[in-house]
Structures are given as structure tokens and as C-alpha cells.
Design an enzyme around this catalytic site. Structure first.
Site, mmCIF file in Angstrom:
data_model
loop_
_atom_site.group_PDB
_atom_site.id
_atom_site.type_symbol
_atom_site.label_atom_id
_atom_site.label_comp_id
_atom_site.label_asym_id
_atom_site.label_seq_id
_atom_site.Cartn_x
_atom_site.Cartn_y
_atom_site.Cartn_z
ATOM 1 N N HIS A 156 -10.843 -4.047 3.352
ATOM 2 C CA HIS A 156 -10.946 -3.176 4.564
ATOM 3 C C HIS A 156 -12.325 -2.038 5.352
ATOM 4 O O HIS A 156 -12.177 -1.767 5.952
ATOM 5 C CB HIS A 156 -9.538 -3.463 5.358
ATOM 6 N N ASP A 157 -12.234 -1.672 4.322
ATOM 7 C CA ASP A 157 -13.532 -0.474 4.287
ATOM 8 C C ASP A 157 -14.569 -1.121 3.840
ATOM 9 O O ASP A 157 -15.826 0.126 4.036
ATOM 10 C CB ASP A 157 -12.652 0.799 3.265
ATOM 11 N N ASP A 165 1.406 -1.587 0.076
ATOM 12 C CA ASP A 165 0.034 -0.277 0.300
ATOM 13 C C ASP A 165 0.845 0.987 -0.094
ATOM 14 O O ASP A 165 1.816 0.932 0.793
ATOM 15 C CB ASP A 165 -0.880 0.130 1.720
ATOM 16 N N GLU A 218 -7.024 2.919 -6.543
ATOM 17 C CA GLU A 218 -8.274 3.148 -5.369
ATOM 18 C C GLU A 218 -9.004 4.059 -5.397
ATOM 19 O O GLU A 218 -8.747 5.254 -4.819
ATOM 20 C CB GLU A 218 -7.868 3.228 -3.988
ATOM 21 N N ASP A 236 -3.452 4.453 -1.959
ATOM 22 C CA ASP A 236 -4.314 4.965 -1.810
ATOM 23 C C ASP A 236 -5.246 5.523 -2.027
ATOM 24 O O ASP A 236 -4.225 7.362 -1.898
ATOM 25 C CB ASP A 236 -3.816 4.997 0.172
HETATM 26 C C1 GLC Z 1 -8.340 4.833 2.247
HETATM 27 C C2 GLC Z 1 -8.222 2.735 3.238
HETATM 28 C C3 GLC Z 1 -9.175 3.557 4.003
HETATM 29 C C4 GLC Z 1 -8.383 4.801 4.916
HETATM 30 C C5 GLC Z 1 -8.040 5.710 4.118
HETATM 31 C C6 GLC Z 1 -7.100 6.993 4.473
HETATM 32 O O1 GLC Z 1 -9.873 4.689 1.801
HETATM 33 O O2 GLC Z 1 -8.677 2.191 2.003
HETATM 34 O O3 GLC Z 1 -8.796 2.727 5.353
HETATM 35 O O4 GLC Z 1 -9.313 5.322 5.662
HETATM 36 O O5 GLC Z 1 -8.494 5.646 2.603
HETATM 37 O O6 GLC Z 1 -6.172 7.097 4.254
#
Ligand code: GLC
Ligand code: CA
Length: 529
Positions: free
Chosen positions: A324-325, A98, A263, A200
Site C-alpha cells: 500500500h506504499d 498489522d 517492515e 509497522d
Molecule cells: C508504514 C506503513 C505506511 C505508514 C507508515 C507510518 O510505512 O506501511 O503506510 O504511513 O508506516 O505508520
């Protein structure tokens, strides 16, 4: 298309806190991932994506990075990472990590310097602004976790912007030094041998240069998490972004055979821009639309057609069913349809991303208030946004802490962990775990599945039907999204390869196939047809 690993392979996301604890502190670690590599080989995945393991105050569980070039002691050290990477490579597994370039921790030395004084050389590495003319935050931008995205710094009398927690200040990507610094961090890991990055919130990197107010969200119904009140027109997905992504891609391309994934939560027409105009953007932006589309055959069929049609020439499709979200797939759909979802994910055209624990069918978990950890869930409890239920420990066996740890884990296990664990499900040929293993094996063995084309098949309501094919093979995938049994006519006779219910292997199929309720099947057409 050549058979590149990230095109033909399957990604498996590991949340390191929750995979395997090896030192009895109730939190997973990198050594734990290493010790479970043989499981991942047995399961049949190809690429591991590790969520952040960098030194961090853990305000957002590692997405608040205080040092991009190291491992948090909680997870081990750089030597543990190197060993994990080496042993993964020895087994033919790739590892992507990541990269969190939108923001750092407020404890990162860059931010400590930046907030130290207005004249610090790093001041401009972050987004500092004076109050609005009438006082208060410079504009209306919101934090994703609720409240204003601006925090007042008393010492230097300015606000700084954070798209997430105030402990996660956003970097200023208009500053060339910031870009160079992140590029150097990428090279640091690429030289160590990582196979690529998942970037991210990549769509947030650059913001409107005029810091204009975001407009109200026209779909807002007066209720919901704070961030949904406004449309993020000026704080994300800006046109300048594509130049920045192009630079990240050039860093990657200087190393052979690496991948750059981002992402991106956007509608399909905007999502596909992230491939870049000339294959010079991301190798692919994650496609989260399976998570957002109603679980109906018509809606999913339309999604697949729309996505396929929107992809640029030679662009690699990809599909995600959990992370994980997001709420766990078995929680959202129930186990029977989670099996259908697995068959869908692993037979669609493009790179699938599987989320750890989904192969066990882990469903919703009610987490008592005193055990809740997710900062968003705690800040906006009224809206049930907690991401904790998706982050509970992997369940390996039927011992007290499910083989995850010898200590009470940081988040609870599922109530059914004595049954819902790898050891128990592995010995049951009809389990959801065995289904995943069989799907992964079939996908790897069958070229039409991992690299072939895709076209829809006609079928009645409730049935999602499509064909994967190449010049040698035709594979039919028929998924019953309803509870009623039905007959589905087929364009050719064939042989049944796999049912989501684990039985019927090798049934020969003539003219039509009878599907039970909630059943999905994969059929290979007879060579003659
Ligand atoms: C992304 C991650 C998430 C995090 C956010 C801020 O969406 O997947 O878990 O809280 O970024 O870094
Ligand atoms: Ca540990």
C-alpha cells in the site's frame, strides 16, 4: 525444515478500506473481507495480512491508532473481526494483522495523558524534549512526510517527536511500561486467535539516546522528498533495537505456531540482522528489493544471489512485489512484464507476499487533485509520492462501482474497471488473474517450488533463469525480460507446465525452449534426466 505454514504458504495483503464495502459508505470493511473469503480460497493464497482496522482518526488511514484493542466503527466491530477470523480458519486461511508500535495517534489516551502535563505518569511514554539551546527543534530529524519531525506543544513548552505526521507521536521504547503495554496488546490479539503480526516500521522503534543530528545524505542531489536529505543514522535502525525485537519474539513464541514479520527497508547486509543472532528476531523482515532493483535480468539475478548468500542458516527468505506504499507493479512494468514479475514472485525460494489487485494487473491511476487522500502525497505533491494510486478499490465485476460498493468509493476505480475486474478476468483462461491462480496452484502442488532449493541457470542476456529442485523434482523457470524472442538451452529435457501467456501447457521440451518476447515459462524436467 518442517513445512510450516508461513514458510510454504503465500501471503496476500488486504488494505481493508479498499477490498469490499458492505454498508454502502464507499469504504471497505471487515464484513467485506469475510464475504470475499471464498474468492481468496479460489485464488489459492494461504495467509491474509490485514492493514490496520483499529479505531483511528485516519490521518494516515489507520496507521494512526487511537485504540489498539478494538475495531474502528468504519470497519465494523470486534465481533466482525472474530467472525472473519473464525471463517478464515474454517477455510484453512491464516490471518496476520498489522501492529503499529512505533507511534500512536495523537488522540490515543496515552498521548492525551502524556501531553496533559510534564508530571503526568505517561509523560515519558513519548519523546519529549526541550528546544535546542539556541531555540527551535531539539535536533534535525525529519518527518517521513516532510518537514521537521518535532512539533512544539505550547501548553507544556516542549517538543515531541514524530517520525511521520504530527498526529502520529512516537512512543518511547526505552520506557519499560511502553514495552509491557505493547506486549499486552499482542497477547490480546494472539489470544483471540490471530496467526501473527506484520510490525509497522519496526526499524524505527528505538532512537539514539543522545538524540544526535542525522548526517546529510551523501547521495542527495538537491531534489526529492524532504526525508531523503538526511541519512537516518540516529533516528532508526539502532543497535538496541534487536533486544526489543527479541522481546516481541518471546511474546509470540509463548503461543504455538504464530509468526512475526517486520517492515524493514534496508540494504540486504543490514536487513538480515533482523532475523536475530540465534533465530530470536523476526521470523523474517520483509524483503522489498524486487521493488527497488532495476527490472533487468542481470540486476535481478545478482539480487537473488546476493540475498540468498546473505541469509543466515535456515532463515526463511521472502519476496514482496507490491504494497500500500509502493507504485503498483503493473504501473511500473506494464502488464506483460507484470506477468513475468508474478511468475518470479511465486517461484522464488521463500514466502511471497502478493498485494490485492495486483492479480488483476491494476496499473497506474491518475487521481484528480480533489480526490487525493494520502497525507504524504498532498504535503509533497511536487515529488509525486502519493500512495493513493496503490490503494484504489478492488474491482470485482463490471457494475458501476465494480462490485466494490453501491456508493462512490473513497478513491476512484481504474478507467478500465469494466474489463479489469475479477468476474471478467476469471472467465478468460489467458488473463493475468488466471495466471495468478495457475501459479498459486502449481506452487502449492509442487514441493520443489514451495520448499525446494534454488540455483541459477546459465542464460543469455535478457533471460532470468533458475532452477528449483528437491530430491525428487527439478523445475526450470525461464523469464524473458526483453521484447525479443529467443532460444534458451536447458540442462535437461522436460515438459512445459505454464507460460505467462497462458497457452503452451504440456508442450514437450527437448534441448532448448523457444521463448517469445515478454514470456516466462515453468518447465518440469523429465524424471529420467
Ligand atoms: C508504514 C506503513 C505506511 C505508514 C507508515 C507510518 O510505512 O506501511 O503506510 O504511513 O508506516 O505508520
Ligand atoms: Ca463500509
Amino acid at each position: 525444515m518442517p513445512e510450516t505454514w508461513w514458510r510454504s504458504g503465500v501471503i496476500y495483503q488486504i488494505y481493508p478500506r479498499s477490498f469490499q464495502d458492505t454498508n454502502g459508505d464507499g469504504v471497505g470493511d471487515l464484513e467485506g473481507v469475510r464475504q470475499r473469503l471464498d474468492y481468496l480460497v479460489w485464488l489459492g493464497v494461504d495467509v491474509l495480512w490485514l492493514s490496520p482496522f483499529y479505531p483511528s482518526p485516519m490521518k494516515d488511514f489507520g496507521y494512526d491508532v487511537a485504540d489498539y484493542g478494538n475495531v474502528d466503527p468504519l470497519f465494523g466491530g470486534l465481533e466482525d473481526f472474530d467472525r472473519l477470523l473464525t471463517e478464515a480458519h474454517e477455510r484453512g486461511l491464516r490471518i496476520i494483522i498489522d501492529l503499529v508500535p512505533n507511534h500512536t495517534s495523537d488522540q490515543h489516551p496515552w498521548f492525551l495523558a502524556s501531553r496533559h502535563s510534564r508530571s503526568d505518569p505517561k509523560r515519558d511514554w513519548y519523546l519529549w524534549r526541550d528546544p535546542a539551546p539556541g531555540g527551535g527543534p531539539p535536533n534535525n530529524w525529519l518527518s517521513h512526510f516532510g518537514g521537521s519531525g518535532w512539533t512544539w506543544d505550547e501548553a507544556t513548552q516542549q517538543y515531541y517527536y514524530h517520525a511521520f505526521l504530527r498526529e502520529q507521536p512516537d512512543l518511547n521504547w526505552r520506557n519499560p511500561q511502553v514495552r509491557a503495554a505493547i506486549h499486552e496488546i499482542m497477547r490480546f490479539w494472539l489470544r483471540r486467535g490471530v496467526d501473527g503480526f506484520r510490525v509497522d516500521v519496526i526499524s524505527h522503534l528505538i532512537k539514539d539516546d543522545l538524540f544526535r543530528d542525522n548526517p546529510p545524505n551523501p547521495d542527495w542531489r538537491g531534489h526529492g522528498p524532504d526525508i531523503t536529505r538526511l541519512t537516518q543514522l540516529y533516528s532508526a535502525n539502532r543497535p538496541e533495537l534487536h533486544e526489543i525485537i527479541g522481546e516481541l519474539r518471546r511474546v509470540i513464541d509463548a503461543f504455538p505456531d504464530r509468526v512475526l514479520i517486520g517492515e524493514v527497508y534496508l540494504p540486504i547486509d543490514q536487513l538480515v540482522a533482523y532475523y536475530g543472532a540465534q533465530n530470536d528476531g523476526l521470523h523474517f523482515p520483509f524483503n522489498f528489493h524486487l521493488l527497488q532493483t532495476p527490472w533487468r535480468a542481470d540486476a535481478l539475478g545478482a539480487l537473488i544471489t546476493r540475498y540468498e548468500a546473505a541469509l543466515p542458516l535456515d532463515a526463511q527468505p521472502n519476496w514482496v512485489l507490491g504494497n500500500h506504499d509502493q507504485r503498483r507493479v503493473a504501473g511500473r512494468l506494464g502488464e506483460a512484464q507484470a506477468r513475468i514479475a508474478a511468475m518470479l514472485l511465486l517461484t522464488l525460494r521463500g514466502t511471497p507476499t502478493l498485494y490485492y489487485g495486483d492479480e488483476l494487473g491494476i496499473g497506474d491511476i491518475i487521481i484528480p487533485e480533489d480526490r487525493q487522500r494520502d497525507p504524504w502525497g498532498r504535503r509533497e505533491a511536487a515529488f509525486n509520492v502519493s500512495r493513493d494510486p496503490a490503494r484504489t478499490p478492488m474491482q470485482w465485476n463490471d457494475t458501476i462501482y465494480a462490485g466494490f460498493s453501491t456508493h462512490e468509493p473513497w478513491l476512484p476505480l481504474t478507467a478500465d474497471h469494466a474489463l479489469r475486474n475479477v468476474a471478467t478476468l476469471r472467465s478468460d483462461a489467458h488473463s493475468i488473474l488466471s495466471l495468478h491462480k495457475n501459479l498459486l496452484a502449481l506452487r502449492r502442488r509442487c514441493k520443489a517450488l514451495h520448499s525446494g532449493d534454488c540455483r541459477p541457470l546459465d542464460a543469455q542476456e535478457q533471460i532470468l533463469a533458475y532452477e528449483r529442485y528437491d530430491d525428487r523434482e527439478r523445475i526450470f523457470i525461464l523469464l524473458n525480460l526483453g521484447a525479443d524472442p529467443t532460444h534458451v538451452p536447458l540442462p535437461a529435457d522436460g515438459r512445459l507446465l505454464l507460460s505467462t501467456q497462458g497457452d503452451r501447457t504440456n508442450d514437450s521440451i527437448e534441448g532448448a525452449v523457444r521463448l517469445r518476447g515478454d514470456e516466462g515459462v515453468i518447465i518440469t524436467a523429465s524424471p529420467s534426466s
